[in-house]
Design a protein around this motif. Structure first.
Motif, PDB file in Angstrom:
ATOM      1  N   PHE A  13      10.062  39.560  46.779  1.00 18.29           N
ATOM      2  CA  PHE A  13       9.737  38.451  45.879  1.00 18.29           C
ATOM      3  C   PHE A  13       9.347  38.937  44.491  1.00 18.29           C
ATOM      4  CE2 PHE A  13       9.294  36.252  49.930  1.00 18.29           C
ATOM      5  CZ  PHE A  13       9.975  35.076  49.648  1.00 18.29           C
ATOM      6  N   GLY A  14       9.453  40.231  44.265  1.00 20.20           N
ATOM      7  CA  GLY A  14       9.165  40.789  42.947  1.00 20.20           C
ATOM      8  C   GLY A  14       7.692  40.804  42.608  1.00 20.20           C
ATOM      9  N   LEU A  15       6.824  40.793  43.604  1.00 20.94           N
ATOM     10  CA  LEU A  15       5.390  40.842  43.363  1.00 20.94           C
ATOM     11  C   LEU A  15       4.938  42.289  43.318  1.00 20.94           C
ATOM     12  CD1 LEU A  15       4.295  38.098  45.899  1.00 20.94           C
ATOM     13  CD2 LEU A  15       4.644  37.841  43.444  1.00 20.94           C
ATOM     14  N   ASP A  16       4.037  42.593  42.398  1.00 23.53           N
ATOM     15  CA  ASP A  16       3.534  43.957  42.268  1.00 23.53           C
ATOM     16  C   ASP A  16       2.154  44.028  42.894  1.00 23.53           C
ATOM     17  OD1 ASP A  16       3.028  46.571  41.594  1.00 23.53           O
ATOM     18  OD2 ASP A  16       2.675  46.161  39.469  1.00 23.53           O
ATOM     19  N   LEU A  17       2.078  44.560  44.107  1.00 29.28           N
ATOM     20  CA  LEU A  17       0.798  44.717  44.778  1.00 29.28           C
ATOM     21  C   LEU A  17       0.077  45.977  44.334  1.00 29.28           C
ATOM     22  CD1 LEU A  17       1.635  43.645  48.437  1.00 29.28           C
ATOM     23  CD2 LEU A  17       0.656  42.277  46.604  1.00 29.28           C
ATOM     24  N   SER A  18       0.710  46.778  43.502  1.00 30.61           N
ATOM     25  CA  SER A  18       0.088  48.022  43.050  1.00 30.61           C
ATOM     26  C   SER A  18      -0.570  47.847  41.692  1.00 30.61           C
ATOM     27  CB  SER A  18       1.134  49.134  42.977  1.00 30.61           C
ATOM     28  OG  SER A  18       2.094  48.832  41.981  1.00 30.61           O
ATOM     29  N   GLY A  19      -0.897  46.632  41.336  1.00 31.90           N
ATOM     30  CA  GLY A  19      -1.512  46.356  40.044  1.00 31.90           C
ATOM     31  C   GLY A  19      -2.946  46.815  39.979  1.00 31.90           C
ATOM     32  N   SER A  20      -3.659  46.357  38.966  1.00 31.82           N
ATOM     33  CA  SER A  20      -5.018  46.830  38.737  1.00 31.82           C
ATOM     34  C   SER A  20      -5.987  46.366  39.812  1.00 31.82           C
ATOM     35  CB  SER A  20      -5.496  46.355  37.365  1.00 31.82           C
ATOM     36  OG  SER A  20      -5.464  44.941  37.311  1.00 31.82           O
ATOM     37  N   SER A  21      -5.640  45.328  40.564  1.00 29.23           N
ATOM     38  CA  SER A  21      -6.556  44.836  41.583  1.00 29.23           C
ATOM     39  C   SER A  21      -6.568  45.717  42.827  1.00 29.23           C
ATOM     40  CB  SER A  21      -6.199  43.401  41.967  1.00 29.23           C
ATOM     41  OG  SER A  21      -4.911  43.360  42.529  1.00 29.23           O
TER      42      SER A  21
ATOM     43  N   SER B 250      -1.883  52.235  44.526  1.00 32.55           N
ATOM     44  CA  SER B 250      -0.961  52.185  43.385  1.00 32.55           C
ATOM     45  C   SER B 250      -0.200  53.497  43.244  1.00 32.55           C
ATOM     46  CB  SER B 250      -1.694  51.826  42.092  1.00 32.55           C
ATOM     47  OG  SER B 250      -2.570  52.854  41.694  1.00 32.55           O
ATOM     48  N   LEU B 251      -0.861  54.613  43.559  1.00 36.23           N
ATOM     49  CA  LEU B 251      -0.200  55.914  43.514  1.00 36.23           C
ATOM     50  C   LEU B 251       0.913  55.988  44.561  1.00 36.23           C
ATOM     51  CD1 LEU B 251       0.146  58.883  42.730  1.00 36.23           C
ATOM     52  CD2 LEU B 251      -1.842  59.419  44.144  1.00 36.23           C
ATOM     53  N   LEU B 252       0.607  55.606  45.794  1.00 31.05           N
ATOM     54  CA  LEU B 252       1.617  55.650  46.850  1.00 31.05           C
ATOM     55  C   LEU B 252       2.775  54.704  46.551  1.00 31.05           C
ATOM     56  CD1 LEU B 252      -0.666  55.801  50.023  1.00 31.05           C
ATOM     57  CD2 LEU B 252       0.547  57.687  48.897  1.00 31.05           C
ATOM     58  N   ALA B 253       2.472  53.532  46.028  1.00 36.40           N
ATOM     59  CA  ALA B 253       3.522  52.571  45.687  1.00 36.40           C
ATOM     60  C   ALA B 253       4.415  53.114  44.574  1.00 36.40           C
ATOM     61  CB  ALA B 253       2.911  51.237  45.276  1.00 36.40           C
TER      62      ALA B 253
ATOM     63  N   ILE C 280      -4.826  59.689  35.127  1.00 37.07           N
ATOM     64  CA  ILE C 280      -5.971  60.555  35.411  1.00 37.07           C
ATOM     65  C   ILE C 280      -6.489  60.311  36.826  1.00 37.07           C
ATOM     66  CG2 ILE C 280      -8.337  61.126  34.735  1.00 37.07           C
ATOM     67  CD1 ILE C 280      -7.448  60.349  31.849  1.00 37.07           C
ATOM     68  N   HIS C 281      -6.590  59.038  37.220  1.00 39.50           N
ATOM     69  CA  HIS C 281      -7.059  58.707  38.568  1.00 39.50           C
ATOM     70  C   HIS C 281      -6.127  59.300  39.621  1.00 39.50           C
ATOM     71  CE1 HIS C 281      -9.963  55.969  36.824  1.00 39.50           C
ATOM     72  NE2 HIS C 281      -8.995  55.386  36.153  1.00 39.50           N
ATOM     73  N   TRP C 282      -4.827  59.167  39.376  1.00 42.39           N
ATOM     74  CA  TRP C 282      -3.846  59.685  40.329  1.00 42.39           C
ATOM     75  C   TRP C 282      -3.916  61.206  40.429  1.00 42.39           C
ATOM     76  CZ3 TRP C 282       1.068  56.617  38.499  1.00 42.39           C
ATOM     77  CH2 TRP C 282       0.918  55.266  38.835  1.00 42.39           C
ATOM     78  N   LEU C 283      -3.996  61.867  39.280  1.00 38.89           N
ATOM     79  CA  LEU C 283      -4.063  63.328  39.298  1.00 38.89           C
ATOM     80  C   LEU C 283      -5.331  63.814  39.992  1.00 38.89           C
ATOM     81  CD1 LEU C 283      -2.671  64.214  35.753  1.00 38.89           C
ATOM     82  CD2 LEU C 283      -1.522  64.484  37.969  1.00 38.89           C
ATOM     83  N   ARG C 284      -6.438  63.095  39.799  1.00 37.41           N
ATOM     84  CA  ARG C 284      -7.680  63.449  40.501  1.00 37.41           C
ATOM     85  C   ARG C 284      -7.491  63.359  42.017  1.00 37.41           C
ATOM     86  NH1 ARG C 284     -11.193  60.971  36.405  1.00 37.41           N
ATOM     87  NH2 ARG C 284     -12.213  62.726  35.410  1.00 37.41           N
ATOM     88  N   LEU C 285      -6.861  62.283  42.462  1.00 40.39           N
ATOM     89  CA  LEU C 285      -6.623  62.129  43.898  1.00 40.39           C
ATOM     90  C   LEU C 285      -5.796  63.295  44.444  1.00 40.39           C
ATOM     91  CD1 LEU C 285      -5.814  58.317  44.156  1.00 40.39           C
ATOM     92  CD2 LEU C 285      -7.719  59.502  45.241  1.00 40.39           C
ATOM     93  N   ILE C 286      -4.785  63.674  43.697  1.00 35.80           N
ATOM     94  CA  ILE C 286      -3.888  64.736  44.158  1.00 35.80           C
ATOM     95  C   ILE C 286      -4.562  66.103  44.077  1.00 35.80           C
ATOM     96  CG2 ILE C 286      -1.725  65.956  43.661  1.00 35.80           C
ATOM     97  CD1 ILE C 286      -0.645  63.192  42.648  1.00 35.80           C
ATOM     98  N   LEU C 287      -5.150  66.412  42.933  1.00 34.47           N
ATOM     99  CA  LEU C 287      -5.677  67.759  42.705  1.00 34.47           C
ATOM    100  C   LEU C 287      -7.023  68.016  43.371  1.00 34.47           C
ATOM    101  CD1 LEU C 287      -4.629  68.289  38.993  1.00 34.47           C
ATOM    102  CD2 LEU C 287      -3.532  69.161  41.065  1.00 34.47           C
ATOM    103  N   ARG C 288      -7.633  66.991  43.918  1.00 29.42           N
ATOM    104  CA  ARG C 288      -8.891  67.186  44.649  1.00 29.42           C
ATOM    105  C   ARG C 288      -8.690  67.071  46.161  1.00 29.42           C
ATOM    106  NH1 ARG C 288     -13.073  64.974  40.375  1.00 29.42           N
ATOM    107  NH2 ARG C 288     -12.775  66.681  38.900  1.00 29.42           N
ATOM    108  N   ASN C 289      -7.448  66.967  46.571  1.00 26.09           N
ATOM    109  CA  ASN C 289      -7.133  66.916  47.990  1.00 26.09           C
ATOM    110  C   ASN C 289      -7.187  68.341  48.544  1.00 26.09           C
ATOM    111  OD1 ASN C 289      -4.975  67.227  50.225  1.00 26.09           O
ATOM    112  ND2 ASN C 289      -5.421  65.033  50.189  1.00 26.09           N
ATOM    113  N   GLN C 290      -8.001  68.540  49.565  1.00 27.05           N
ATOM    114  CA  GLN C 290      -8.228  69.886  50.095  1.00 27.05           C
ATOM    115  C   GLN C 290      -6.944  70.537  50.606  1.00 27.05           C
ATOM    116  OE1 GLN C 290     -11.204  71.276  49.609  1.00 27.05           O
ATOM    117  NE2 GLN C 290     -10.318  73.193  50.309  1.00 27.05           N
TER     118      GLN C 290
END
Length: 142
Positions: free
Chosen positions: A32-40, A46-49, A83-93
């Motif tokens: 339906f063209g809805l973006d569930l990876s938005g700011s909410s 949002s990274l995985l999407a 920045i949020h995405w890179l933090r998630l990736i680069l802080r993953n053990q």
């Protein structure tokens, strides 16, 4: 040599990104063209999407790892989530143990200076092209 896109793909695999993007609710929203990876939604969702979208849109044209990584950066800047995405990736053990030596800059500092530098980009609003038209397809529009 490991490409930066390979690290992103490893994170996507570790967090079961394919399963997340294949979920019925995600498929229904996409149809339906809805973006569930938005700011909410959360940064991880949002990274995985976004990674899933890049894989889907770039694989059909057999884009290089460079093109996929550029699309990732452009998407992150457009959504002001890089920045949020890179933090998630680069802080993953697991990512740290797999791709970085214990004495590396990323392992030792958590890439904090890099994040501080990148934060300056948040004052700008980006509208970068994520998917480039294929040079072989004259009719493709983005």
């Amino acid at each position: 040599m490991v490409h930066a896109w390979d690290i992103i793909l490893k994170f996507y695999s570790l967090k079961m990104g394919h399963e997340y993007n294949a979920a019925p609710a995600r498929k229904l929203s996409q149809s339906f063209g809805l973006d569930l990876s938005g700011s909410s939604s959360g940064n991880k969702q949002s990274l995985l999407a976004t990674i899933g979208q890049i894989i889907g849109s770039h694989s059909q044209y057999k884009r290089s790892a460079d093109a996929k990584f550029k699309a990732f950066i452009c998407s992150g800047l457009n959504k002001q989530k890089l920045i949020h995405w890179l933090r998630l990736i680069l802080r993953n053990q697991t990512i740290l143990e797999t791709f970085y030596s214990p004495w590396s800059y990323v392992s030792k500092t958590g890439f904090d200076d890099g994040f501080k530098t990148l934060e300056r980009l948040n004052m700008f609003v980006f509208d970068l092209q994520v998917i480039r038209a294929s040079p072989n397809l004259k009719t493709q529009r983005v």
